[in-house]
Design a protein around this motif. Structure first.
Motif, PDB file in Angstrom:
ATOM      1  N   UNK A  39      52.741  -2.863  39.236  1.00  0.00           N
ATOM      2  CA  UNK A  39      51.981  -2.506  40.068  1.00  0.00           C
ATOM      3  C   UNK A  39      52.099  -2.829  41.442  1.00  0.00           C
ATOM      4  N   UNK A  40      52.164  -1.836  42.383  1.00  0.00           N
ATOM      5  CA  UNK A  40      52.431  -1.841  43.819  1.00  0.00           C
ATOM      6  C   UNK A  40      51.435  -2.713  44.743  1.00  0.00           C
ATOM      7  N   UNK A  41      52.010  -3.717  45.614  1.00  0.00           N
ATOM      8  CA  UNK A  41      51.133  -4.186  46.300  1.00  0.00           C
ATOM      9  C   UNK A  41      51.349  -3.719  47.880  1.00  0.00           C
ATOM     10  N   UNK A  42      50.123  -3.355  48.492  1.00  0.00           N
ATOM     11  CA  UNK A  42      50.352  -2.971  49.754  1.00  0.00           C
ATOM     12  C   UNK A  42      49.462  -3.987  50.623  1.00  0.00           C
ATOM     13  N   UNK A  43      50.175  -4.580  51.599  1.00  0.00           N
ATOM     14  CA  UNK A  43      49.453  -5.491  52.545  1.00  0.00           C
ATOM     15  C   UNK A  43      49.272  -4.869  53.846  1.00  0.00           C
ATOM     16  N   UNK A  44      48.104  -4.758  54.064  1.00  0.00           N
ATOM     17  CA  UNK A  44      47.678  -4.248  55.360  1.00  0.00           C
ATOM     18  C   UNK A  44      48.313  -4.826  56.690  1.00  0.00           C
ATOM     19  N   UNK A  45      48.464  -6.164  56.664  1.00  0.00           N
ATOM     20  CA  UNK A  45      49.100  -7.055  57.666  1.00  0.00           C
ATOM     21  C   UNK A  45      50.655  -6.999  57.868  1.00  0.00           C
ATOM     22  N   UNK A  46      50.917  -6.406  56.511  1.00  0.00           N
ATOM     23  CA  UNK A  46      52.490  -6.525  56.279  1.00  0.00           C
ATOM     24  C   UNK A  46      53.031  -4.922  56.437  1.00  0.00           C
ATOM     25  N   UNK A  47      53.333  -4.248  57.411  1.00  0.00           N
ATOM     26  CA  UNK A  47      53.579  -2.716  57.674  1.00  0.00           C
ATOM     27  C   UNK A  47      54.675  -2.466  56.699  1.00  0.00           C
ATOM     28  N   UNK A  48      55.786  -3.202  56.442  1.00  0.00           N
ATOM     29  CA  UNK A  48      56.841  -2.583  55.546  1.00  0.00           C
ATOM     30  C   UNK A  48      56.395  -2.653  53.917  1.00  0.00           C
ATOM     31  N   UNK A  49      55.152  -2.986  53.579  1.00  0.00           N
ATOM     32  CA  UNK A  49      54.749  -2.798  52.421  1.00  0.00           C
ATOM     33  C   UNK A  49      54.085  -1.412  52.212  1.00  0.00           C
ATOM     34  N   UNK A  50      53.722  -0.737  53.315  1.00  0.00           N
ATOM     35  CA  UNK A  50      53.059   0.395  53.384  1.00  0.00           C
ATOM     36  C   UNK A  50      53.853   1.640  53.389  1.00  0.00           C
ATOM     37  N   UNK A  51      55.118   1.349  53.483  1.00  0.00           N
ATOM     38  CA  UNK A  51      56.218   2.493  53.744  1.00  0.00           C
ATOM     39  C   UNK A  51      56.595   2.934  52.245  1.00  0.00           C
ATOM     40  N   UNK A  52      56.516   4.248  52.255  1.00  0.00           N
ATOM     41  CA  UNK A  52      57.145   4.787  50.606  1.00  0.00           C
ATOM     42  C   UNK A  52      58.622   5.257  51.080  1.00  0.00           C
ATOM     43  N   UNK A  53      59.344   4.616  50.242  1.00  0.00           N
ATOM     44  CA  UNK A  53      60.968   5.036  50.456  1.00  0.00           C
ATOM     45  C   UNK A  53      61.650   5.409  49.097  1.00  0.00           C
ATOM     46  N   UNK A  54      62.692   6.157  49.266  1.00  0.00           N
ATOM     47  CA  UNK A  54      63.641   6.660  48.002  1.00  0.00           C
ATOM     48  C   UNK A  54      63.852   5.240  47.276  1.00  0.00           C
ATOM     49  N   UNK A  55      64.168   5.310  46.101  1.00  0.00           N
ATOM     50  CA  UNK A  55      64.479   4.259  45.139  1.00  0.00           C
ATOM     51  C   UNK A  55      65.686   3.577  45.819  1.00  0.00           C
ATOM     52  N   UNK A  56      66.709   4.479  46.047  1.00  0.00           N
ATOM     53  CA  UNK A  56      68.172   4.051  46.693  1.00  0.00           C
ATOM     54  C   UNK A  56      67.841   3.224  47.898  1.00  0.00           C
TER      55      UNK A  56
END
Length: 151
Positions: A39-56
């Motif tokens: 389960x993916x967690x996105x924290x609005x006050x933590x912008x780095x959790x909102x970014x989608x990156x390639x797995x590597x």
């Protein structure tokens, strides 16, 4: 927060990390649970959790997020401890000034003895007794218990 509503592949969005808990160990437990369940967690006050990156490249943000989560969960826990301490101090100050804390004790209505006896003798039912005394159900039965203990 653990729930069967969330399933592998779902994303949980929270405004702030402290919405999960104010306890650092609990926050870590929740995060581990979400990760283990996919389960993916996105924290609005933590912008780095909102970014989608390639797995590597994901390990970079995992590392940054872990550091930020460590700091923010420590802050959340400290906030809760500070609130509790202030609350304790406020209660102590109020008590030292002789102020009443909590709800006031419920007083027996003026005609309590009369209607209580009628109810005991089954001449009226509980509902009618409550209506005549203008009491709610919980208060009525609380007074009965209190009356029995006193007499």
């Amino acid at each position: 927060m653990k729930s069967t509503i969330l399933r592998r592949g779902d994303t949980l969005v929270v405004k702030s990390l402290d919405r999960l808990s104010r306890n650092k160990a609990d926050i870590k437990g929740e995060l581990e649970y979400f990760k283990s369940q996919g389960i993916r967690l996105k924290v609005l006050d933590l912008p780095t959790t909102l970014i989608d990156l390639p797995k590597e490249q994901g390990w970079i943000f995992d590392m940054i997020n872990n550091i930020l989560i460590e700091v923010l969960s420590s802050i959340a826990e400290q906030e809760r401890l500070t609130i509790r301490q202030r609350q304790k101090e406020g209660i102590a100050a109020a008590k030292s000034k002789g102020r009443h804390l909590g709800r006031y004790a419920v007083q027996y209505p003026l005609e309590w003895d009369k209607y209580y006896r009628l109810w005991l003798d089954r001449k009226i039912n509980a509902k009618e007794c409550m209506a005549r005394l203008n009491l709610k159900r919980t208060t009525f039965y609380k007074l009965i218990k209190q009356y029995k203990e006193e007499n």
